[in-house]
Design a protein around this motif. Structure first.
Motif, PDB file in Angstrom:
ATOM      1  N   THR A 137      21.742  16.269  38.035  1.00 50.09           N
ATOM      2  CA  THR A 137      22.737  16.370  36.971  1.00 50.09           C
ATOM      3  C   THR A 137      22.237  17.262  35.849  1.00 50.09           C
ATOM      4  OG1 THR A 137      23.585  14.168  37.490  1.00 50.09           O
ATOM      5  CG2 THR A 137      24.112  15.065  35.323  1.00 50.09           C
ATOM      6  N   LEU A 138      20.980  17.082  35.457  1.00 51.72           N
ATOM      7  CA  LEU A 138      20.415  17.925  34.399  1.00 51.72           C
ATOM      8  C   LEU A 138      20.268  19.366  34.860  1.00 51.72           C
ATOM      9  CD1 LEU A 138      17.702  15.495  32.972  1.00 51.72           C
ATOM     10  CD2 LEU A 138      19.906  16.064  31.975  1.00 51.72           C
ATOM     11  N   ASP A 139      19.876  19.581  36.134  1.00 54.32           N
ATOM     12  CA  ASP A 139      19.748  20.946  36.644  1.00 54.32           C
ATOM     13  C   ASP A 139      21.098  21.637  36.714  1.00 54.32           C
ATOM     14  OD1 ASP A 139      17.058  20.585  36.859  1.00 54.32           O
ATOM     15  OD2 ASP A 139      17.031  20.233  39.016  1.00 54.32           O
ATOM     16  N   ALA A 140      22.137  20.883  37.037  1.00 53.67           N
ATOM     17  CA  ALA A 140      23.472  21.479  37.180  1.00 53.67           C
ATOM     18  C   ALA A 140      24.203  21.632  35.849  1.00 53.67           C
ATOM     19  CB  ALA A 140      24.323  20.626  38.123  1.00 53.67           C
ATOM     20  N   MET A 141      23.649  21.065  34.786  1.00 53.10           N
ATOM     21  CA  MET A 141      24.342  21.085  33.502  1.00 53.10           C
ATOM     22  C   MET A 141      24.593  22.515  32.994  1.00 53.10           C
ATOM     23  SD  MET A 141      23.334  19.022  30.032  1.00 53.10           S
ATOM     24  CE  MET A 141      24.400  19.075  28.589  1.00 53.10           C
ATOM     25  N   GLY A 423      12.237  39.905  31.974  1.00 54.67           N
ATOM     26  CA  GLY A 423      11.318  38.912  32.487  1.00 54.67           C
ATOM     27  C   GLY A 423      11.727  38.316  33.810  1.00 54.67           C
ATOM     28  N   LEU A 424      12.478  39.078  34.610  1.00 55.55           N
ATOM     29  CA  LEU A 424      12.931  38.583  35.916  1.00 55.55           C
ATOM     30  C   LEU A 424      12.075  39.095  37.062  1.00 55.55           C
ATOM     31  CD1 LEU A 424      16.783  39.062  35.388  1.00 55.55           C
ATOM     32  CD2 LEU A 424      15.474  36.947  35.164  1.00 55.55           C
ATOM     33  N   ASP A 425      10.984  39.771  36.738  1.00 56.32           N
ATOM     34  CA  ASP A 425      10.162  40.367  37.802  1.00 56.32           C
ATOM     35  C   ASP A 425       9.526  39.309  38.688  1.00 56.32           C
ATOM     36  OD1 ASP A 425      10.793  42.799  36.719  1.00 56.32           O
ATOM     37  OD2 ASP A 425       8.965  42.939  35.509  1.00 56.32           O
ATOM     38  N   THR A 426       9.275  38.124  38.146  1.00 59.94           N
ATOM     39  CA  THR A 426       8.607  37.087  38.943  1.00 59.94           C
ATOM     40  C   THR A 426       9.563  36.376  39.896  1.00 59.94           C
ATOM     41  OG1 THR A 426       8.995  35.483  37.168  1.00 59.94           O
ATOM     42  CG2 THR A 426       6.911  36.701  37.129  1.00 59.94           C
ATOM     43  N   LEU A 427      10.860  36.589  39.725  1.00 59.92           N
ATOM     44  CA  LEU A 427      11.842  35.909  40.571  1.00 59.92           C
ATOM     45  C   LEU A 427      12.235  36.807  41.740  1.00 59.92           C
ATOM     46  CD1 LEU A 427      14.206  34.342  37.880  1.00 59.92           C
ATOM     47  CD2 LEU A 427      12.384  33.229  39.151  1.00 59.92           C
ATOM     48  N   PRO A 428      12.405  36.229  42.928  1.00 62.45           N
ATOM     49  CA  PRO A 428      12.853  37.046  44.055  1.00 62.45           C
ATOM     50  C   PRO A 428      14.338  37.381  43.916  1.00 62.45           C
ATOM     51  CG  PRO A 428      12.726  34.751  44.693  1.00 62.45           C
ATOM     52  CD  PRO A 428      12.181  34.821  43.299  1.00 62.45           C
ATOM     53  N   GLY A 429      14.755  38.444  44.562  1.00 67.78           N
ATOM     54  CA  GLY A 429      16.162  38.810  44.528  1.00 67.78           C
ATOM     55  C   GLY A 429      16.354  40.305  44.580  1.00 67.78           C
ATOM     56  N   ARG A 430      17.610  40.702  44.550  1.00 68.39           N
ATOM     57  CA  ARG A 430      17.989  42.105  44.634  1.00 68.39           C
ATOM     58  C   ARG A 430      18.359  42.625  43.251  1.00 68.39           C
ATOM     59  NH1 ARG A 430      23.281  43.475  48.046  1.00 68.39           N
ATOM     60  NH2 ARG A 430      22.100  42.224  49.570  1.00 68.39           N
ATOM     61  N   VAL A 431      17.785  43.741  42.866  1.00 66.39           N
ATOM     62  CA  VAL A 431      18.097  44.345  41.570  1.00 66.39           C
ATOM     63  C   VAL A 431      19.560  44.764  41.568  1.00 66.39           C
ATOM     64  CG1 VAL A 431      17.584  46.220  39.984  1.00 66.39           C
ATOM     65  CG2 VAL A 431      15.725  45.100  41.228  1.00 66.39           C
ATOM     66  N   GLY A 432      20.273  44.406  40.493  1.00 64.50           N
ATOM     67  CA  GLY A 432      21.691  44.741  40.395  1.00 64.50           C
ATOM     68  C   GLY A 432      22.048  45.152  38.986  1.00 64.50           C
ATOM     69  N   GLN A 433      23.328  45.291  38.764  1.00 70.56           N
ATOM     70  CA  GLN A 433      23.817  45.745  37.467  1.00 70.56           C
ATOM     71  C   GLN A 433      25.124  45.041  37.149  1.00 70.56           C
ATOM     72  OE1 GLN A 433      25.305  49.903  36.883  1.00 70.56           O
ATOM     73  NE2 GLN A 433      23.567  50.093  35.488  1.00 70.56           N
ATOM     74  N   ARG A 449      18.583  29.269  39.870  1.00 71.21           N
ATOM     75  CA  ARG A 449      19.354  29.509  38.649  1.00 71.21           C
ATOM     76  C   ARG A 449      18.655  28.922  37.419  1.00 71.21           C
ATOM     77  NH1 ARG A 449      25.745  29.090  38.151  1.00 71.21           N
ATOM     78  NH2 ARG A 449      25.965  29.568  35.951  1.00 71.21           N
ATOM     79  N   HIS A 450      18.165  27.706  37.561  1.00 73.39           N
ATOM     80  CA  HIS A 450      17.523  27.054  36.415  1.00 73.39           C
ATOM     81  C   HIS A 450      16.278  27.820  35.981  1.00 73.39           C
ATOM     82  CE1 HIS A 450      16.523  23.896  33.659  1.00 73.39           C
ATOM     83  NE2 HIS A 450      15.394  23.608  34.280  1.00 73.39           N
ATOM     84  N   GLN A 451      15.492  28.300  36.945  1.00 65.55           N
ATOM     85  CA  GLN A 451      14.292  29.064  36.597  1.00 65.55           C
ATOM     86  C   GLN A 451      14.665  30.349  35.878  1.00 65.55           C
ATOM     87  OE1 GLN A 451      14.858  27.385  39.231  1.00 65.55           O
ATOM     88  NE2 GLN A 451      13.041  26.644  40.283  1.00 65.55           N
ATOM     89  N   ALA A 452      15.744  30.994  36.308  1.00 65.18           N
ATOM     90  CA  ALA A 452      16.172  32.224  35.637  1.00 65.18           C
ATOM     91  C   ALA A 452      16.608  31.942  34.205  1.00 65.18           C
ATOM     92  CB  ALA A 452      17.304  32.874  36.424  1.00 65.18           C
ATOM     93  N   GLU A 453      17.284  30.818  33.993  1.00 66.82           N
ATOM     94  CA  GLU A 453      17.717  30.474  32.635  1.00 66.82           C
ATOM     95  C   GLU A 453      16.522  30.160  31.738  1.00 66.82           C
ATOM     96  OE1 GLU A 453      20.317  27.291  33.500  1.00 66.82           O
ATOM     97  OE2 GLU A 453      22.079  28.560  33.757  1.00 66.82           O
ATOM     98  N   LEU A 454      15.464  29.599  32.331  1.00 70.10           N
ATOM     99  CA  LEU A 454      14.274  29.305  31.531  1.00 70.10           C
ATOM    100  C   LEU A 454      13.615  30.572  31.012  1.00 70.10           C
ATOM    101  CD1 LEU A 454      12.651  26.408  33.608  1.00 70.10           C
ATOM    102  CD2 LEU A 454      13.927  26.241  31.466  1.00 70.10           C
ATOM    103  N   THR A 455      13.807  31.711  31.676  1.00 71.97           N
ATOM    104  CA  THR A 455      13.252  32.978  31.203  1.00 71.97           C
ATOM    105  C   THR A 455      14.063  33.583  30.070  1.00 71.97           C
ATOM    106  OG1 THR A 455      14.498  34.308  32.809  1.00 71.97           O
ATOM    107  CG2 THR A 455      12.373  33.426  33.530  1.00 71.97           C
ATOM    108  N   GLY A 456      15.177  32.944  29.720  1.00 73.29           N
ATOM    109  CA  GLY A 456      16.029  33.466  28.667  1.00 73.29           C
ATOM    110  C   GLY A 456      17.146  34.353  29.165  1.00 73.29           C
ATOM    111  N   ALA A 457      17.298  34.476  30.479  1.00 76.06           N
ATOM    112  CA  ALA A 457      18.326  35.334  31.043  1.00 76.06           C
ATOM    113  C   ALA A 457      19.686  34.639  31.000  1.00 76.06           C
ATOM    114  CB  ALA A 457      17.979  35.716  32.472  1.00 76.06           C
ATOM    115  N   THR A 458      20.738  35.447  30.956  1.00 76.53           N
ATOM    116  CA  THR A 458      22.099  34.946  31.090  1.00 76.53           C
ATOM    117  C   THR A 458      22.462  34.955  32.566  1.00 76.53           C
ATOM    118  OG1 THR A 458      22.718  35.806  28.915  1.00 76.53           O
ATOM    119  CG2 THR A 458      24.503  35.303  30.461  1.00 76.53           C
ATOM    120  N   VAL A 459      22.853  33.805  33.088  1.00 78.14           N
ATOM    121  CA  VAL A 459      23.121  33.669  34.521  1.00 78.14           C
ATOM    122  C   VAL A 459      24.628  33.524  34.722  1.00 78.14           C
ATOM    123  CG1 VAL A 459      22.648  32.349  36.614  1.00 78.14           C
ATOM    124  CG2 VAL A 459      20.886  32.584  34.856  1.00 78.14           C
TER     125      VAL A 459
END
Length: 682
Positions: A137-141, A423-433, A449-459
């Motif tokens: 529940t907290l992760d999905a918030m 700060g998304l270099d440590t996360l796996p994935g495809r570079v996009g725009q 998703r939660h890890q990306a939000e912890l880096t300050g990114a907008t998801v």
């Protein structure tokens, strides 16, 4: 219950519970409180089964703590009476003699079984479910909050509904977090019951043998049965609360209470009941097994299944051959359908079909909600979006077409979300725009998703990316989407409320085609046409003297002047940042105007045109670097020709005329002057 009494009931009850732990109680009052404890626990179980959603019983974690404290206080009071008087009331004595048959061995066995059921089965499982539920529940918030924002931006819900949903998401997270801690109360209570029972046994032996001089067998018979009775009296409500805890944390939201849901879902499986009843009857034929129980249960199931209504016919039942055949492939109806060009089309690669799947995709709902938002912003009724799959597209690709022509393309890889930020270099994935603003990002797996939000990114989820892209594409191509039939519908809508305005304008002065040209020109410059009444009134006045498209457009813009200028105010202020033309340059440009079949044009030599464009682009860029979006102001006769000159080189620079800002209720802030060398030399 009056509000004042309900507010004071719980605090007073907690104080009295604490007093119970210290002050000795008479046996009659203890009997009354023990019965109340069992009854309250039973009521809590029934309530937990009847609520449709866990949040309807959001006070359960706090109530669980209070009831646990109440039960422990009863244990302390009973222990005091057992050790002091050898008698702790009629309820405990009845449980010690009647329920367990007066046998110490039977009582201990039943007590241990209750402990195993509560501690090992129910409490342990409820604790694990509560931990998992709280974590997920907290992760999905954050994702739920983003979904609410996306629905709000798409126009699917209003601000009040969004606020309500945010409160529900927060309340749900608080509830499951509290249940995670509340399950620990139940676990600790079970452990405390075991310890208290053994303390009562040892303490009773010591008191009976040492202090009262009882024989060993009499001490065992007296204090052991009382201790077991006390343990059973406390464990029954504890078991009920453990069941209630398990029901609350394992309960999914539904449209009905638990009993109705279970009966309706099992009752819908008529064939399963028939198979179960038949199996029970078949087992009755096995030699050595008792016949009567199997016949009773099997026959009962078959009888219940027989009385259930027949299953509703499936919606996708076979159709008649004639209905499946449809029109012939070479019929005029089929050919007209194939050659028709959709005004607005969204084509998806085969691996993106899950976005429009009725089972879990909400893209179509968001597209429908987008129509209302576009209508409120631009005044244009957005045509239905023809969404289809396109096998020719590369995987993870979507394409937006206007009148059959591709105008936008993007990526939305399945199983991913778009993280925008650094700060998304440590996360796996495809570079996009990000397709609208061109922001750099990365398509990361949805589970990160939660890890990306912890880096300050907008998801942003895939559907939101596509809807945002579609929304901006529709705004940019609004003029191409405004057809003649759409104009006729708009005119008829105004006729119903302001018939005189329409009768004066068309067909007496202007045709629908001329009105369409004006509205398309306004939309080309991102001017909303919602205020059709004011636009038609201005066209009625201008149409009496001219039908030139440029003149009609300027007349409409002058009528909408304050609203147009208000869109370009500086953020957080009441000033309009403007760029102006050098008077000598403006005079020279006015002299260079020449009428053509495509409207009035500026006839300039290449050097002067490049100088004007370069200076305007330089001033606009300098202002944008300071976070300001300026507008260029000039005379009404020059505005449209100058826009045609600057449109391709400086597309983000709006052009307003002096007439449009003359009545604007805000101040004008001049940021710079557009000049060129020839104008200065003159």
């Amino acid at each position: 219950m009056p509000r004042g009494i309900s507010q004071m009931a719980v605090p007073i009850g907690v104080v009295l519970i604490v007093v119970m732990m210290v002050v000795p109680m008479p046996t009659m009052l203890l009997d009354l409180l023990i019965v109340a404890n069992i009854t309250i626990a039973l009521v809590v179980v029934v309530v937990s089964m009847n609520v449709k959603r866990p949040l309807e019983f959001s006070s359960f974690p706090s109530l669980l703590l209070v009831l646990t404290l109440f039960r422990l206080a009863l244990n302390i009071s009973a222990t005091r009476l057992v050790l002091l008087d050898g008698f702790a009331g009629n309820v405990i004595e009845a449980f010690g003699h009647f329920v367990v048959g007066g046998s110490l061995i039977v009582g201990l066995v039943i007590f241990v079984i209750l402990i195993i059921i509560q501690f090992i089965v129910i409490t342990k499982g409820a604790e694990r479910v509560a931990e998992v539920g709280a974590r997920f529940t907290l992760d999905a918030m954050p994702g739920k909050q983003m979904a609410i924002d996306a629905d709000l931006n798409a126009g699917l819900i209003d601000e009040a509904e969004a606020r309500k949903r945010r409160q529900e998401v927060t309340a749900e997270a608080d509830f499951y977090g509290s249940m995670d801690g509340g399950s620990k109360f139940v676990k600790g209570d079970a452990i405390a019951a075991i310890i208290i029972t053994f303390i009562n046994l040892i303490g009773g032996f010591a008191v009976g043998i040492v202090q009262k001089g009882m024989p060993f067998t009499e001490a065992i018979e007296t204090y052991s049965l009382l201790s077991i009775g006390d343990g059973l009296v406390s464990q029954i409500p504890a078991l009920l609360l453990s069941v209630a805890t398990g029901l609350m944390v394992a309960r999914a939201s539904g449209e009905g209470d638990m009993g109705s849901t279970v009966v309706s879902q099992i009752g819908a499986q008529k064939k399963a009941l028939q198979i179960g009843g038949g199996a029970a009857l078949a087992m009755a034929l096995i030699p050595g097994l008792p016949k009567v129980p199997f016949f009773l249960i099997g026959g009962g199931l078959l009888l219940v299944a027989q009385r259930l209504p027949a299953a509703a016919p499936a919606e996708d039942a076979e159709e008649t051959p004639a209905a499946l055949a449809g029109p012939a492939p070479d019929s005029p109806e089929s050919l007209m359908g194939e050659i028709r060009v959709d005004p607005l089309e969204l084509a998806l690669a085969p691996d993106l079909i899950d976005l429009v799947d009725a089972a879990g995709g909400d893209l179509l709902d968001r597209v429908r909600a987008l129509r209302r938002k576009i209508a409120l912003e631009t005044g244009v009724i957005m045509p239905p979006v023809h969404t289809r799959d396109d096998l020719d597209l590369p995987l993870s690709t979507y394409v937006i077409r206007v009148n059959g022509v591709e105008v936008a393309r993007g990526q939305a890889p399945p199983g991913t979300v778009l993280a925008i930020g650094d700060g998304l270099d440590t996360l796996p994935g495809r570079v996009g725009q990000e397709p609208v603003f061109g922001l750099e990002g990365k398509w990361v797996p949805a589970e990160l998703r939660h890890q990306a939000e912890l880096t300050g990114a907008t998801v942003v989820d895939r559907a939101s990316v596509i809807i945002t892209h579609l929304s901006e594409t529709v705004r940019a191509n609004a003029s191409r989407l405004l057809g003649r039939e759409d104009v006729r519908a708009l005119v008829e809508a105004v006729r119903r409320t302001h018939p005189v305005v329409v009768e004066e304008l068309t067909p007496a002065l202007l045709s629908l085609g001329q009105i369409q040209t004006v509205l398309q020109a306004l939309l080309d410059e991102s001017v909303s046409i919602r205020d059709l009444v004011r636009i038609f009134e201005a066209l009625s006045l201008a149409g009496k003297t001219t039908t030139a498209p440029d003149a009609l457009v300027e007349a409409a813009r002058s009528a909408l002047g304050p609203a147009i200028a208000a869109r370009h105010l500086a953020p957080g202020g009441d000033g309009l940042p403007v760029l102006t033309l050098d008077p000598r340059l403006e005079h020279a440009l006015l002299e260079s105007l020449r009428p053509t079949e495509h409207g009035v044009q500026l006839v300039l030599d290449t050097a002067r045109a490049e100088a004007v464009i370069g200076r305007a682009a330089q001033l606009a860029e300098a202002a944008e670097q300071q976070g300001i979006s300026p507008v260029l102001v000039c005379s009404p006769q020059l505005r449209m020709p100058l826009r045609r000159l600057l449109k391709l080189a400086v597309p983000r620079l709006p052009l307003l005329s002096y007439a449009e800002i003359a009545e604007a209720p805000f101040r004008v802030e001049t940021l710079g002057v557009v000049t060129d060398a020839e104008a200065l030399a003159a």
